[in-house]
Motif scaffolding. Structure first.
Motif, PDB file in Angstrom:
ATOM      1  N   GLY A  48       0.790  -1.218   0.000  1.00 28.06           N
ATOM      2  CA  GLY A  48       0.000   0.000   0.000  1.00 28.06           C
ATOM      3  C   GLY A  48       0.826   1.273   0.000  1.00 28.06           C
ATOM      4  O   GLY A  48       0.316   2.351  -0.328  1.00 28.06           O
ATOM      5  N   GLU A  49       2.107   1.187   0.366  1.00 33.20           N
ATOM      6  CA  GLU A  49       2.981   2.360   0.417  1.00 33.20           C
ATOM      7  C   GLU A  49       3.928   2.434  -0.772  1.00 33.20           C
ATOM      8  O   GLU A  49       4.707   3.380  -0.887  1.00 33.20           O
ATOM      9  CB  GLU A  49       3.801   2.331   1.709  1.00 33.20           C
ATOM     10  N   LEU A  50       3.880   1.435  -1.651  1.00 31.76           N
ATOM     11  CA  LEU A  50       4.904   1.306  -2.683  1.00 31.76           C
ATOM     12  C   LEU A  50       4.970   2.522  -3.605  1.00 31.76           C
ATOM     13  O   LEU A  50       6.048   3.079  -3.835  1.00 31.76           O
ATOM     14  CB  LEU A  50       4.653   0.034  -3.508  1.00 31.76           C
ATOM     15  N   TYR A  51       3.839   2.953  -4.141  1.00 38.85           N
ATOM     16  CA  TYR A  51       3.878   4.041  -5.128  1.00 38.85           C
ATOM     17  C   TYR A  51       4.397   5.328  -4.499  1.00 38.85           C
ATOM     18  O   TYR A  51       5.232   6.031  -5.093  1.00 38.85           O
ATOM     19  CB  TYR A  51       2.490   4.265  -5.726  1.00 38.85           C
ATOM     20  N   ARG A  52       3.952   5.655  -3.299  1.00 39.56           N
ATOM     21  CA  ARG A  52       4.413   6.872  -2.621  1.00 39.56           C
ATOM     22  C   ARG A  52       5.918   6.812  -2.357  1.00 39.56           C
ATOM     23  O   ARG A  52       6.642   7.790  -2.585  1.00 39.56           O
ATOM     24  CB  ARG A  52       3.665   7.058  -1.305  1.00 39.56           C
ATOM     25  N   VAL A  53       6.388   5.676  -1.897  1.00 46.28           N
ATOM     26  CA  VAL A  53       7.808   5.518  -1.620  1.00 46.28           C
ATOM     27  C   VAL A  53       8.630   5.646  -2.898  1.00 46.28           C
ATOM     28  O   VAL A  53       9.664   6.337  -2.923  1.00 46.28           O
ATOM     29  CB  VAL A  53       8.070   4.159  -0.934  1.00 46.28           C
ATOM     30  N   MET A  54       8.196   5.000  -3.958  1.00 41.60           N
ATOM     31  CA  MET A  54       8.944   5.052  -5.210  1.00 41.60           C
ATOM     32  C   MET A  54       8.978   6.468  -5.780  1.00 41.60           C
ATOM     33  O   MET A  54       9.992   6.895  -6.343  1.00 41.60           O
ATOM     34  CB  MET A  54       8.326   4.073  -6.219  1.00 41.60           C
ATOM     35  N   HIS A  98      24.402   5.908  -6.697  1.00 39.88           N
ATOM     36  CA  HIS A  98      24.083   4.802  -5.807  1.00 39.88           C
ATOM     37  C   HIS A  98      22.932   3.990  -6.372  1.00 39.88           C
ATOM     38  O   HIS A  98      22.186   4.447  -7.237  1.00 39.88           O
ATOM     39  CB  HIS A  98      23.798   5.258  -4.365  1.00 39.88           C
ATOM     40  N   ARG A  99      22.820   2.770  -5.857  1.00 41.65           N
ATOM     41  CA  ARG A  99      21.822   1.809  -6.326  1.00 41.65           C
ATOM     42  C   ARG A  99      20.989   1.333  -5.147  1.00 41.65           C
ATOM     43  O   ARG A  99      21.448   1.333  -4.006  1.00 41.65           O
ATOM     44  CB  ARG A  99      22.491   0.600  -7.008  1.00 41.65           C
ATOM     45  N   LEU A 100      19.781   0.880  -5.468  1.00 42.06           N
ATOM     46  CA  LEU A 100      18.899   0.398  -4.415  1.00 42.06           C
ATOM     47  C   LEU A 100      17.998  -0.695  -4.973  1.00 42.06           C
ATOM     48  O   LEU A 100      17.505  -0.599  -6.102  1.00 42.06           O
ATOM     49  CB  LEU A 100      18.038   1.553  -3.876  1.00 42.06           C
ATOM     50  N   ARG A 101      17.807  -1.725  -4.157  1.00 45.10           N
ATOM     51  CA  ARG A 101      16.836  -2.774  -4.484  1.00 45.10           C
ATOM     52  C   ARG A 101      15.593  -2.548  -3.617  1.00 45.10           C
ATOM     53  O   ARG A 101      15.684  -2.483  -2.387  1.00 45.10           O
ATOM     54  CB  ARG A 101      17.431  -4.151  -4.203  1.00 45.10           C
ATOM     55  N   VAL A 102      14.444  -2.408  -4.252  1.00 46.43           N
ATOM     56  CA  VAL A 102      13.175  -2.261  -3.537  1.00 46.43           C
ATOM     57  C   VAL A 102      12.381  -3.541  -3.730  1.00 46.43           C
ATOM     58  O   VAL A 102      12.228  -4.029  -4.858  1.00 46.43           O
ATOM     59  CB  VAL A 102      12.371  -1.050  -4.052  1.00 46.43           C
ATOM     60  N   ARG A 103      11.872  -4.072  -2.616  1.00 42.89           N
ATOM     61  CA  ARG A 103      11.172  -5.355  -2.669  1.00 42.89           C
ATOM     62  C   ARG A 103       9.805  -5.211  -2.006  1.00 42.89           C
ATOM     63  O   ARG A 103       9.681  -4.619  -0.939  1.00 42.89           O
ATOM     64  CB  ARG A 103      12.006  -6.422  -1.962  1.00 42.89           C
ATOM     65  N   VAL A 104       8.783  -5.758  -2.651  1.00 47.04           N
ATOM     66  CA  VAL A 104       7.429  -5.716  -2.105  1.00 47.04           C
ATOM     67  C   VAL A 104       6.834  -7.110  -2.193  1.00 47.04           C
ATOM     68  O   VAL A 104       7.073  -7.844  -3.155  1.00 47.04           O
ATOM     69  CB  VAL A 104       6.558  -4.684  -2.870  1.00 47.04           C
ATOM     70  N   PHE A 105       6.067  -7.490  -1.156  1.00 44.70           N
ATOM     71  CA  PHE A 105       5.470  -8.822  -1.084  1.00 44.70           C
ATOM     72  C   PHE A 105       3.947  -8.697  -1.174  1.00 44.70           C
ATOM     73  O   PHE A 105       3.305  -8.339  -0.181  1.00 44.70           O
ATOM     74  CB  PHE A 105       5.845  -9.519   0.224  1.00 44.70           C
ATOM     75  N   PRO A 106       3.354  -8.962  -2.342  1.00 38.28           N
ATOM     76  CA  PRO A 106       1.886  -8.933  -2.439  1.00 38.28           C
ATOM     77  C   PRO A 106       1.269  -9.945  -1.473  1.00 38.28           C
ATOM     78  O   PRO A 106       1.638 -11.117  -1.472  1.00 38.28           O
ATOM     79  CB  PRO A 106       1.619  -9.314  -3.900  1.00 38.28           C
ATOM     80  N   GLU A 107       0.342  -9.492  -0.652  1.00 36.73           N
ATOM     81  CA  GLU A 107      -0.226 -10.349   0.389  1.00 36.73           C
ATOM     82  C   GLU A 107      -1.223 -11.362  -0.168  1.00 36.73           C
ATOM     83  O   GLU A 107      -1.307 -12.488   0.310  1.00 36.73           O
ATOM     84  CB  GLU A 107      -0.906  -9.485   1.455  1.00 36.73           C
ATOM     85  N   ASP A 108      -1.991 -10.961  -1.177  1.00 36.46           N
ATOM     86  CA  ASP A 108      -3.062 -11.809  -1.707  1.00 36.46           C
ATOM     87  C   ASP A 108      -2.546 -12.612  -2.892  1.00 36.46           C
ATOM     88  O   ASP A 108      -2.346 -12.081  -3.991  1.00 36.46           O
ATOM     89  CB  ASP A 108      -4.256 -10.944  -2.128  1.00 36.46           C
ATOM     90  N   GLU A 109      -2.314 -13.913  -2.690  1.00 36.28           N
ATOM     91  CA  GLU A 109      -1.788 -14.754  -3.765  1.00 36.28           C
ATOM     92  C   GLU A 109      -2.777 -14.955  -4.896  1.00 36.28           C
ATOM     93  O   GLU A 109      -2.397 -15.297  -6.009  1.00 36.28           O
ATOM     94  CB  GLU A 109      -1.364 -16.124  -3.212  1.00 36.28           C
ATOM     95  N   SER A 110      -4.059 -14.748  -4.641  1.00 39.24           N
ATOM     96  CA  SER A 110      -5.058 -14.961  -5.683  1.00 39.24           C
ATOM     97  C   SER A 110      -5.049 -13.846  -6.718  1.00 39.24           C
ATOM     98  O   SER A 110      -5.471 -14.047  -7.857  1.00 39.24           O
ATOM     99  CB  SER A 110      -6.455 -15.069  -5.066  1.00 39.24           C
ATOM    100  N   SER A 111      -4.558 -12.653  -6.350  1.00 39.16           N
ATOM    101  CA  SER A 111      -4.549 -11.548  -7.305  1.00 39.16           C
ATOM    102  C   SER A 111      -3.148 -11.031  -7.611  1.00 39.16           C
ATOM    103  O   SER A 111      -2.857 -10.629  -8.737  1.00 39.16           O
ATOM    104  CB  SER A 111      -5.394 -10.380  -6.772  1.00 39.16           C
ATOM    105  N   LEU A 112      -2.228 -11.050  -6.621  1.00 41.18           N
ATOM    106  CA  LEU A 112      -0.845 -10.591  -6.803  1.00 41.18           C
ATOM    107  C   LEU A 112      -0.801  -9.214  -7.470  1.00 41.18           C
ATOM    108  O   LEU A 112      -0.201  -9.031  -8.538  1.00 41.18           O
ATOM    109  CB  LEU A 112      -0.056 -11.601  -7.637  1.00 41.18           C
ATOM    110  N   THR A 113      -1.447  -8.243  -6.857  1.00 34.48           N
ATOM    111  CA  THR A 113      -1.574  -6.917  -7.440  1.00 34.48           C
ATOM    112  C   THR A 113      -0.653  -5.912  -6.756  1.00 34.48           C
ATOM    113  O   THR A 113      -0.606  -5.830  -5.527  1.00 34.48           O
ATOM    114  CB  THR A 113      -3.023  -6.416  -7.337  1.00 34.48           C
TER     115      THR A 113
END
Length: 216
Positions: A48-54, A98-113
């Motif tokens: 839920g925070e991914l777009y704002r953070v990016m 500098h470089r950065l790896r950003v990782r996000v874990f979709p919680e709902d496996e049925s949609s993976l959104t």
């Protein structure tokens, strides 16, 4: 991916902690954390925070990640992790070096959104299509989310760990019907074991004793 200097890792880590301190300290989601290993830094962010953070990572003067190098996904099926899938972004700042790896874990496996990053980095377009095709990740807001590498009407996602190596269906031309038909695969499963056979005298590299290496 690695940062050019160890000091750059420390500087970037400190900047992330300062700018995103509220997210890291107050978030109820355990996915908000910074991981540093082997002089590489990863920032795990709640979906839920991914777009704002990016957007902040792109626009904040202390970061200026102007280049999205890659988007991929990871299937942790064999590791039995929950959630099973992660979406991974590799960012590069040409200005700050500098470089950065950003990782996000979709919680709902049925949609993976997860939200699409095309509006922030146009280079995300085809990379998101590839991740959708190979892993089934849905990038919400993508302008044209279609398969990129597989054929029309392809079923499944080939880079998921539970997808069979030989596939599930194949297409062939039927002479009687004079048309292309789709049928279950006829490839017999093979034992994926490498066998190496050495001829006699293989260890002797003198011209008088030539050797042959056969790999099947």
């Amino acid at each position: 991916m690695s940062v050019s200097l160890p000091g750059s890792v420390f500087k970037l880590e400190s900047a992330l902690k300062a700018v995103f301190s509220r997210l890291l300290e107050e978030s109820q989601n355990p996915r908000a954390r910074i991981v540093v290993a082997a002089q590489e830094i990863s920032f795990e962010v709640p979906t839920g925070e991914l777009y704002r953070v990016m957007r902040q990572l792109r626009d904040e003067p202390i970061f200026l990640f102007d280049s999205l190098v890659d988007i991929t996904a990871v299937d942790y099926l064999d590791m039995k992790k929950t959630p099973r899938f992660a979406v991974v972004y590799h960012l590069l700042s040409l200005t700050c070096n500098h470089r950065l790896r950003v990782r996000v874990f979709p919680e709902d496996e049925s949609s993976l959104t997860v939200p699409s990053m095309v509006a922030l980095w146009p280079s995300a377009n085809w990379m998101e299509r590839e991740a959708f095709d190979m892993f089934g990740i849905i990038f919400e807001g993508h302008p044209d989310l279609r398969r990129l590498l597989t054929d029309y009407g392809f079923q499944g996602h080939p880079l998921r760990k539970d997808f069979p190596l030989s596939g599930e269906k194949e297409k062939r031309y039927d002479e009687e019907k004079r048309a292309w038909v789709e049928v279950p695969v006829t490839v017999e499963p093979r034992e994926n074991v490498r066998r190496v056979f050495h001829s006699p005298g293989f260890a002797d590299h003198t011209p008088q004793s030539p050797s042959v290496l056969v790999v099947k």
